[in-house]
Design an enzyme around this catalytic site. Sequence first.
Site, PDB file in Angstrom:
ATOM      1  N   TYR A 173       1.061  -1.290  -0.273  1.00 62.55           N
ATOM      2  CA  TYR A 173      -0.361   0.065   0.008  1.00 62.55           C
ATOM      3  C   TYR A 173       0.427   1.373   0.458  1.00 62.55           C
ATOM      4  O   TYR A 173       1.829   1.595   1.230  1.00 62.55           O
ATOM      5  CB  TYR A 173      -0.816  -0.260   1.528  1.00 62.55           C
ATOM      6  CG  TYR A 173      -2.056  -1.142   1.155  1.00 62.55           C
ATOM      7  CD1 TYR A 173      -2.645  -1.584   0.099  1.00 62.55           C
ATOM      8  CD2 TYR A 173      -2.327  -1.649   2.752  1.00 62.55           C
ATOM      9  CE1 TYR A 173      -3.179  -2.598   0.964  1.00 62.55           C
ATOM     10  CE2 TYR A 173      -3.257  -1.890   3.067  1.00 62.55           C
ATOM     11  CZ  TYR A 173      -3.933  -3.278   1.671  1.00 62.55           C
ATOM     12  OH  TYR A 173      -4.921  -3.955   2.143  1.00 62.55           O
ATOM     13  N   HIS A 189      -0.654 -11.852   0.774  1.00 61.94           N
ATOM     14  CA  HIS A 189      -1.340 -11.433   0.262  1.00 61.94           C
ATOM     15  C   HIS A 189      -2.347 -11.683  -1.378  1.00 61.94           C
ATOM     16  O   HIS A 189      -3.288 -11.485  -0.844  1.00 61.94           O
ATOM     17  CB  HIS A 189      -0.579  -9.748  -0.811  1.00 61.94           C
ATOM     18  CG  HIS A 189      -1.744  -8.721  -0.429  1.00 61.94           C
ATOM     19  ND1 HIS A 189      -0.887  -7.323  -0.406  1.00 61.94           N
ATOM     20  CD2 HIS A 189      -3.296  -8.014  -0.810  1.00 61.94           C
ATOM     21  CE1 HIS A 189      -2.242  -6.386  -0.802  1.00 61.94           C
ATOM     22  NE2 HIS A 189      -3.117  -7.212  -0.821  1.00 61.94           N
ATOM     23  N   PRO A 221     -16.176  -3.867   3.393  1.00 59.66           N
ATOM     24  CA  PRO A 221     -17.518  -4.399   4.691  1.00 59.66           C
ATOM     25  C   PRO A 221     -18.292  -3.667   4.571  1.00 59.66           C
ATOM     26  O   PRO A 221     -19.244  -3.407   3.922  1.00 59.66           O
ATOM     27  CB  PRO A 221     -16.773  -4.357   5.325  1.00 59.66           C
ATOM     28  CG  PRO A 221     -15.334  -3.514   6.359  1.00 59.66           C
ATOM     29  CD  PRO A 221     -15.169  -3.590   4.786  1.00 59.66           C
ATOM     30  N   LEU A 222     -17.649  -2.405   3.461  1.00 64.21           N
ATOM     31  CA  LEU A 222     -18.303  -1.261   3.002  1.00 64.21           C
ATOM     32  C   LEU A 222     -19.074  -0.810   1.240  1.00 64.21           C
ATOM     33  O   LEU A 222     -19.140   0.275   0.876  1.00 64.21           O
ATOM     34  CB  LEU A 222     -18.411   0.341   4.150  1.00 64.21           C
ATOM     35  CG  LEU A 222     -18.755   0.765   5.417  1.00 64.21           C
ATOM     36  CD1 LEU A 222     -17.961   1.651   5.910  1.00 64.21           C
ATOM     37  CD2 LEU A 222     -19.831  -0.160   5.917  1.00 64.21           C
ATOM     38  N   GLY A 223     -18.415  -1.716   1.123  1.00 69.80           N
ATOM     39  CA  GLY A 223     -18.716  -1.603  -1.086  1.00 69.80           C
ATOM     40  C   GLY A 223     -17.695  -0.949  -1.300  1.00 69.80           C
ATOM     41  O   GLY A 223     -18.227  -0.051  -2.212  1.00 69.80           O
ATOM     42  N   GLY A 237     -16.760   1.787   0.493  1.00 66.92           N
ATOM     43  CA  GLY A 237     -17.232   3.229   0.192  1.00 66.92           C
ATOM     44  C   GLY A 237     -18.820   3.137  -0.006  1.00 66.92           C
ATOM     45  O   GLY A 237     -19.687   4.247   0.784  1.00 66.92           O
ATOM     46  N   PHE A 238     -19.286   2.625  -0.804  1.00 65.07           N
ATOM     47  CA  PHE A 238     -20.632   2.642  -1.332  1.00 65.07           C
ATOM     48  C   PHE A 238     -21.793   2.305  -0.628  1.00 65.07           C
ATOM     49  O   PHE A 238     -22.429   3.448  -0.907  1.00 65.07           O
ATOM     50  CB  PHE A 238     -20.839   1.577  -2.126  1.00 65.07           C
ATOM     51  CG  PHE A 238     -22.764   1.478  -3.830  1.00 65.07           C
ATOM     52  CD1 PHE A 238     -22.940   2.923  -4.028  1.00 65.07           C
ATOM     53  CD2 PHE A 238     -23.049   1.058  -3.207  1.00 65.07           C
ATOM     54  CE1 PHE A 238     -24.250   2.668  -4.208  1.00 65.07           C
ATOM     55  CE2 PHE A 238     -24.184   0.972  -3.771  1.00 65.07           C
ATOM     56  CZ  PHE A 238     -24.946   2.055  -4.643  1.00 65.07           C
TER      57      PHE A 238
END
Length: 336
Positions: A62, A142, A221-223, A225-226
């Site tokens: 990252y 990874h 887990p939040l798509g 951010g979506f």
Amino acid sequence: MTTASNAVPARTLGALESPAIGYGAMVLSPGVYGETDDDRGVAAVRAALDAGATHVDSSDAYGPDGHNERLVGRALRGRRDEVVVATKFGLRLPEGAGGRTHPVSYAFGHLTVNAEPRFVRGYAESSLRNLQTDRIDLYYVHYPDPAVPIEDTAGAMAELVAEGKVRHLGLSNVTAEQLRRAHAVHPVAAVQTQWSMWTPVDPELHAAARELGVGLVAWGPLGTGFLTGSVTDVAESDFRRNIGAFDAANLRTNHDRFAPLRAVAADVGLTPGQLALAWLLHRDDHVVPIPGSRTPAHIEENVAAARVELHPDTLARIDEILTGLAPEGGARLLGA
């Protein structure tokens, strides 16, 4: 059982104890969700710790030259002993080393991975330096290397456990078969996999993890951010430009398509993101989502979802909405 900080419920990933919601640090490196700066990143990690999200997930890939690990290491100064430090290896190739192509669903099509046993120690020692610590609590490959048996990679990782450099082994973006083969070499504490309201978990992987007593760490887990309900556009510098579901037309379609979930959240007094996280926590007692954010208020909001109890009627309503529901443009990304 709860963690010491802010009474966030604790969960087990194999033999590793973790807060029920962790923190994904990928968002803190340049080129992910647009521009950022290190001071803001350090503040975000410390806000996560203060909120009780004391499981911090990073990777040597990252950002440039181990940027994310170095930032996390800086943020953890003076607080290392209260944190589950997780990181990953295999995408930041050693100088002069070749790699193999691993397909992904991003616009660029593939990543290059090298998980050869001869490099595993070097990967770990580099991460230890970046993180400014003497041990990694949860160490993942990874991606599985297409040219290297997963047993061989796991064997090299197991040597690090024997030496005390690593406490628990993890796998990321693997199949059920690969999990079983690696677990036969050395116990695996957790598998990191994509799982959210718009990306179902692989049922075979989920079943294998349950059978073996392996926890699941849910990335995205939040798509991406979506599922917070707040994403209406993505900037040119935002990594999500590589994801079909975030194409401008698809994003508008998906906003309308997933509106019933936002209605459920409003009805039960939660934000859409909190509902998404609470729903995921109700799917399995050994899943730990790792949402990322740069904003302390959003981080606190996310962690608060760990204390939410959803009524069975609400869960049934959500499941009815999700039946046959999928985002336009796809959401299975095959790796973070």
